[in-house]
Design a protein around this motif. Structure first.
Motif, PDB file in Angstrom:
ATOM      1  N   ASP A   1      -5.319   9.322   7.853  1.00 43.44           N
ATOM      2  CA  ASP A   1      -4.169   9.201   8.451  1.00 43.44           C
ATOM      3  C   ASP A   1      -3.958   7.847   8.300  1.00 43.44           C
ATOM      4  OD1 ASP A   1      -5.549   7.874  10.606  1.00 43.44           O
ATOM      5  OD2 ASP A   1      -5.654   9.453  11.829  1.00 43.44           O
ATOM      6  N   TYR A   2      -2.505   7.574   9.063  1.00 37.45           N
ATOM      7  CA  TYR A   2      -2.008   6.018   8.972  1.00 37.45           C
ATOM      8  C   TYR A   2      -2.851   5.004   9.793  1.00 37.45           C
ATOM      9  CZ  TYR A   2       1.220   2.152   9.787  1.00 37.45           C
ATOM     10  OH  TYR A   2       1.774   1.014   9.689  1.00 37.45           O
ATOM     11  N   ASP A   3      -3.417   5.412  10.954  1.00 39.64           N
ATOM     12  CA  ASP A   3      -3.966   4.549  11.895  1.00 39.64           C
ATOM     13  C   ASP A   3      -5.415   4.088  11.139  1.00 39.64           C
ATOM     14  OD1 ASP A   3      -2.052   4.669  13.784  1.00 39.64           O
ATOM     15  OD2 ASP A   3      -3.035   6.234  14.905  1.00 39.64           O
ATOM     16  N   SER A   4      -6.077   4.939  10.322  1.00 36.41           N
ATOM     17  CA  SER A   4      -7.545   4.963   9.591  1.00 36.41           C
ATOM     18  C   SER A   4      -7.133   3.758   8.331  1.00 36.41           C
ATOM     19  CB  SER A   4      -7.592   6.010   9.189  1.00 36.41           C
ATOM     20  OG  SER A   4      -7.915   6.813  10.345  1.00 36.41           O
ATOM     21  N   TYR A   5      -6.023   4.053   7.825  1.00 37.48           N
ATOM     22  CA  TYR A   5      -5.529   2.864   6.861  1.00 37.48           C
ATOM     23  C   TYR A   5      -5.450   1.742   7.413  1.00 37.48           C
ATOM     24  CZ  TYR A   5      -4.861   6.350   3.282  1.00 37.48           C
ATOM     25  OH  TYR A   5      -4.951   7.533   2.148  1.00 37.48           O
ATOM     26  N   ILE A   6      -4.542   1.527   8.507  1.00 33.57           N
ATOM     27  CA  ILE A   6      -4.276   0.215   9.049  1.00 33.57           C
ATOM     28  C   ILE A   6      -5.616  -0.521   9.657  1.00 33.57           C
ATOM     29  CG2 ILE A   6      -3.128  -0.970  11.243  1.00 33.57           C
ATOM     30  CD1 ILE A   6      -1.348   0.217   8.624  1.00 33.57           C
TER      31      ILE A   6
ATOM     32  N   VAL B   1       0.884  -1.154  -0.189  1.00 34.53           N
ATOM     33  CA  VAL B   1      -0.105   0.087   0.146  1.00 34.53           C
ATOM     34  C   VAL B   1       0.957   1.320  -0.186  1.00 34.53           C
ATOM     35  CG1 VAL B   1      -1.735   1.283   1.271  1.00 34.53           C
ATOM     36  CG2 VAL B   1      -1.810  -1.375   1.176  1.00 34.53           C
ATOM     37  N   LEU B   2       0.749   2.206  -0.952  1.00 32.83           N
ATOM     38  CA  LEU B   2       1.438   3.392  -1.157  1.00 32.83           C
ATOM     39  C   LEU B   2       0.243   4.428  -1.220  1.00 32.83           C
ATOM     40  CD1 LEU B   2       3.961   5.005  -1.333  1.00 32.83           C
ATOM     41  CD2 LEU B   2       3.798   4.528  -3.822  1.00 32.83           C
ATOM     42  N   GLU B   3       0.167   5.176  -0.224  1.00 34.90           N
ATOM     43  CA  GLU B   3      -1.192   6.278  -0.227  1.00 34.90           C
ATOM     44  C   GLU B   3      -0.767   7.609   0.332  1.00 34.90           C
ATOM     45  OE1 GLU B   3      -4.381   6.046  -0.824  1.00 34.90           O
ATOM     46  OE2 GLU B   3      -4.146   4.117  -1.899  1.00 34.90           O
ATOM     47  N   PRO B   4      -1.474   8.707  -0.375  1.00 35.43           N
ATOM     48  CA  PRO B   4      -1.396  10.018   0.560  1.00 35.43           C
ATOM     49  C   PRO B   4      -1.947   9.840   2.045  1.00 35.43           C
ATOM     50  CG  PRO B   4      -2.770  10.066  -1.436  1.00 35.43           C
ATOM     51  CD  PRO B   4      -2.352   8.760  -1.281  1.00 35.43           C
ATOM     52  N   CYS B   5      -1.037  10.523   2.784  1.00 36.02           N
ATOM     53  CA  CYS B   5      -1.559  10.444   4.224  1.00 36.02           C
ATOM     54  C   CYS B   5      -1.589  11.803   4.809  1.00 36.02           C
ATOM     55  CB  CYS B   5      -0.622   9.315   4.898  1.00 36.02           C
ATOM     56  SG  CYS B   5      -0.831   9.023   6.732  1.00 36.02           S
ATOM     57  N   LEU B   6      -2.534  11.885   5.803  1.00 37.89           N
ATOM     58  CA  LEU B   6      -2.755  13.065   6.602  1.00 37.89           C
ATOM     59  C   LEU B   6      -1.828  12.897   7.733  1.00 37.89           C
ATOM     60  CD1 LEU B   6      -6.394  13.374   6.689  1.00 37.89           C
ATOM     61  CD2 LEU B   6      -4.920  14.796   5.258  1.00 37.89           C
ATOM     62  N   LEU B   7      -0.787  13.754   8.210  1.00 37.74           N
ATOM     63  CA  LEU B   7       0.030  13.741   9.314  1.00 37.74           C
ATOM     64  C   LEU B   7      -0.138  14.959  10.057  1.00 37.74           C
ATOM     65  CD1 LEU B   7       3.466  13.022   7.330  1.00 37.74           C
ATOM     66  CD2 LEU B   7       1.998  11.231   8.422  1.00 37.74           C
ATOM     67  N   LYS B   8       0.201  14.613  11.507  1.00 31.34           N
ATOM     68  CA  LYS B   8       0.069  15.517  12.551  1.00 31.34           C
ATOM     69  C   LYS B   8       1.069  16.660  12.323  1.00 31.34           C
ATOM     70  CE  LYS B   8      -1.744  12.677  16.145  1.00 31.34           C
ATOM     71  NZ  LYS B   8      -1.604  11.671  17.398  1.00 31.34           N
TER      72      LYS B   8
ATOM     73  N   GLU C   1       3.210  10.744   1.775  1.00 29.37           N
ATOM     74  CA  GLU C   1       2.737   9.699   1.281  1.00 29.37           C
ATOM     75  C   GLU C   1       3.297   8.494   2.516  1.00 29.37           C
ATOM     76  OE1 GLU C   1       1.876   8.258  -1.696  1.00 29.37           O
ATOM     77  OE2 GLU C   1       1.339  10.746  -2.338  1.00 29.37           O
ATOM     78  N   ILE C   2       2.873   7.553   2.728  1.00 28.78           N
ATOM     79  CA  ILE C   2       3.178   6.285   3.357  1.00 28.78           C
ATOM     80  C   ILE C   2       3.200   4.890   2.529  1.00 28.78           C
ATOM     81  CG2 ILE C   2       2.379   7.195   5.608  1.00 28.78           C
ATOM     82  CD1 ILE C   2      -0.116   5.361   5.175  1.00 28.78           C
ATOM     83  N   LEU C   3       3.995   4.021   2.780  1.00 27.75           N
ATOM     84  CA  LEU C   3       4.356   2.665   2.355  1.00 27.75           C
ATOM     85  C   LEU C   3       4.109   1.804   3.454  1.00 27.75           C
ATOM     86  CD1 LEU C   3       4.947   1.125   0.035  1.00 27.75           C
ATOM     87  CD2 LEU C   3       7.204   1.290   0.650  1.00 27.75           C
ATOM     88  N   PHE C   4       3.376   0.973   3.343  1.00 26.89           N
ATOM     89  CA  PHE C   4       3.186  -0.382   4.241  1.00 26.89           C
ATOM     90  C   PHE C   4       2.623  -1.449   3.701  1.00 26.89           C
ATOM     91  CE2 PHE C   4      -1.221   1.584   4.664  1.00 26.89           C
ATOM     92  CZ  PHE C   4      -2.003   0.846   4.803  1.00 26.89           C
TER      93      PHE C   4
ATOM     94  N   LEU D   1       6.594   0.780   6.426  1.00 26.32           N
ATOM     95  CA  LEU D   1       7.719   0.772   5.622  1.00 26.32           C
ATOM     96  C   LEU D   1       8.595   2.079   5.887  1.00 26.32           C
ATOM     97  CD1 LEU D   1       7.142  -1.840   2.975  1.00 26.32           C
ATOM     98  CD2 LEU D   1       8.350  -2.195   5.169  1.00 26.32           C
ATOM     99  N   THR D   2       7.744   3.037   5.338  1.00 20.16           N
ATOM    100  CA  THR D   2       8.380   4.155   5.241  1.00 20.16           C
ATOM    101  C   THR D   2       7.273   5.736   5.041  1.00 20.16           C
ATOM    102  OG1 THR D   2      10.262   5.751   4.521  1.00 20.16           O
ATOM    103  CG2 THR D   2       8.745   4.465   2.683  1.00 20.16           C
ATOM    104  N   GLN D   3       7.659   6.570   5.226  1.00 22.80           N
ATOM    105  CA  GLN D   3       6.750   8.011   5.000  1.00 22.80           C
ATOM    106  C   GLN D   3       7.636   8.951   4.252  1.00 22.80           C
ATOM    107  OE1 GLN D   3       5.208   9.116   8.857  1.00 22.80           O
ATOM    108  NE2 GLN D   3       6.114  11.075   8.622  1.00 22.80           N
ATOM    109  N   PHE D   4       6.902   9.417   3.547  1.00 23.79           N
ATOM    110  CA  PHE D   4       8.146  10.563   2.598  1.00 23.79           C
ATOM    111  C   PHE D   4       6.922  11.511   1.976  1.00 23.79           C
ATOM    112  CE2 PHE D   4       6.770   7.139  -0.423  1.00 23.79           C
ATOM    113  CZ  PHE D   4       6.416   7.908  -1.343  1.00 23.79           C
ATOM    114  N   LYS D   5       7.865  12.828   1.532  1.00 23.60           N
ATOM    115  CA  LYS D   5       6.951  13.883   0.753  1.00 23.60           C
ATOM    116  C   LYS D   5       7.139  13.830  -0.660  1.00 23.60           C
ATOM    117  CE  LYS D   5       6.571  17.467   3.196  1.00 23.60           C
ATOM    118  NZ  LYS D   5       4.954  17.767   3.480  1.00 23.60           N
TER     119      LYS D   5
END
Length: 192
Positions: free
Chosen positions: A156-161, A129-136, A184-187, A174-178
């Motif tokens: 946010d990440y927890d909601s995807y999980i 999963v590679l998705e745009p993610c809302l971050l605090k 973006e998050i990858l898991f 796995l990682t988060q990046f801009k």
């Protein structure tokens, strides 16, 4: 406003950004060569070249994007997705890619697909999963994503999980990046 496949390719997924953010990031973690891969929500086939032609299947409900994907990526298998049943046999897939797809689908609408993922994944198979993610503390990027993206369900990440946990998947961050102005998050998600 939804862009045509051609304009989407030129402005959202041009080759240089695709190489940097999809192929570059996924290539650091995975080798899809000779692995059976389902690209769920494949769109124009941006990830297809990471995979072997005879082991790849891309599915998307947008017939225009599938037609364009076939032109861009000759020799790869692309199908229009109709309904929630995936056109694959039980325990037949090593990897399922969901790249920038989930933020277009409400959680309750995604649950039938998760059941299908469980059915088609081989033991020890993975959903990537590679998705745009809302971050605090990322107010500007969060605002830009909500304003500019036509996906109504950026989470946010927890909601995807939580979506995957509802169907008993085990997840691994796995990682988060801009990516430009997007977070973006990858898991991965596996069936224990």
């Amino acid at each position: 406003m939804e862009l045509s496949p051609l304009f989407y390719h030129w402005f959202v997924r041009p080759d240089f950004l695709n190489n940097l953010y999809i192929k570059g990031v996924l290539g650091r973690y995975f080798n899809f060569t000779d692995q059976k891969v389902l690209d769920f929500g494949s769109g124009i086939g941006s990830a297809s070249s990471l995979c072997s032609k005879n082991h790849y299947i891309g599915v998307d409900p947008d017939s225009r994007r599938i037609a364009y994907a076939k032109c861009l990526n000759p020799g790869y298998n692309f199908l229009v997705l109709e309904g929630t049943n995936l056109p694959l046999k039980d325990n037949s897939v090593d990897y399922i890619l969901t790249l920038s797809v989930l933020h277009h689908i409400a959680s309750e609408d995604f649950l039938p697909y998760l059941s299908e993922f469980q059915r088609i994944l081989k033991p020890y198979g993975k959903v990537v999963v590679l998705e745009p993610c809302l971050l605090k503390n990322s107010f500007f990027s969060n605002y830009v994503m909500k304003l500019c993206d036509n996906g109504s369900f950026i989470r946010d990440y927890d909601s995807y999980i939580k979506m995957f946990e509802l169907k008993d998947f085990k997840t691994e961050f796995l990682t988060q990046f801009k990516k430009v102005l997007y977070n973006e998050i990858l898991f991965t998600a596996t069936i224990p």
